[in-house]
Design an enzyme around this catalytic site. Structure first.
Site, PDB file in Angstrom:
ATOM      1  CG  ASP A 274       6.537  -3.331   0.563  1.00  0.00           C
ATOM      2  OD1 ASP A 274       7.442  -2.496   0.320  1.00  0.00           O
ATOM      3  OD2 ASP A 274       6.610  -4.122   1.515  1.00  0.00           O
TER       4      ASP A 274
ATOM      5  CE  LYS B  15       2.174  -5.607  -2.460  1.00  0.00           C
ATOM      6  NZ  LYS B  15       1.808  -4.929  -1.209  1.00  0.00           N
TER       7      LYS B  15
END
Length: 210
Positions: free
Chosen positions: A138, A120
């Site tokens: 997210d 991420k």
């Protein structure tokens, strides 16, 4: 959801915010990398408050190394998990100095090998600092993608792969920011603000609120 509806959603989000970007404050790829590393389980507002004091003192890998773990902790102690984050910041800075000449590498593999940096974080840095068409999923993006049915998936990796597949090329660089901001301010977790949503009529969420 069909592709025509997906395109309409993205066109509306683009019309509302033509030049989206992160809410983390940064002025270099290194500052962005550290800010994203610090942002795990913390708010962007909290991270910005800490880095506003940290970056004037240390905004390069070498300057951060010179501060040391304890020095970094003093600046980030208001952020959750600050002990382990300070350790990761120093380890990361050491690698950047020793292996990359103090520069942030524009490579997924290299970024993901840094302590405290996962897929991420690498996606955010590649997208925001270097303009790659990557999508960092997210909790906000996961929620919005599933709720609207833009890209439904059981986990963040599934949603990421689905978004990469269904989002047209022209929207790929910005879609990460549109979805995160939409999830943060409109399609919020407990009671989404459907009445003030620009894509309400296109969204396939069953339990819409007033």
């Amino acid at each position: 959801m069909n592709n025509q509806k997906r395109r309409q959603i993205l066109e509306r989000l683009r019309a509302e915010n033509p030049n989206p970007t992160t809410e983390l404050n940064y002025s270099s790829p290194f500052e962005l990398l550290i800010a994203v590393l610090l942002s795990a389980q913390a708010t962007d507002v909290g991270v910005n408050k800490a880095t506003a004091k940290l970056y004037p003192v240390a905004n390069t890998p070498q300057a951060m190394l010179d501060l040391g773990v304890e020095g970094v902790k003093e600046y980030i102690k208001t952020i959750g998990l600050f002990n382990s984050k300070a350790e990761n910041v120093i380890k990361t800075c050491r690698i950047l100095v020793e292996q990359y000449g103090g520069e942030v590498p524009e490579s997924r593999e290299a970024l993901e090998s840094l302590p405290g940096v996962g897929r991420k974080t690498a996606n955010v840095v590649l997208n925001t600092a270097f303009g790659w068409p990557t999508i960092a999923v997210d909790t906000h993006i996961f929620r919005v993608s599933n709720r609207t049915k833009l890209a439904a998936g059981k986990n963040v990796n599934e949603v990421e792969q689905k978004l990469l597949k269904v989002v047209p090329k022209e929207f790929k660089v910005d879609v990460h920011h549109w979805l995160i901001l939409h999830g943060r301010y409109t399609c919020v977790a407990r009671k989404p603000r459907c009445g003030s949503c620009v894509i309400e009529d296109l969204c396939e969420f069953k339990d819409k609120t007033e």
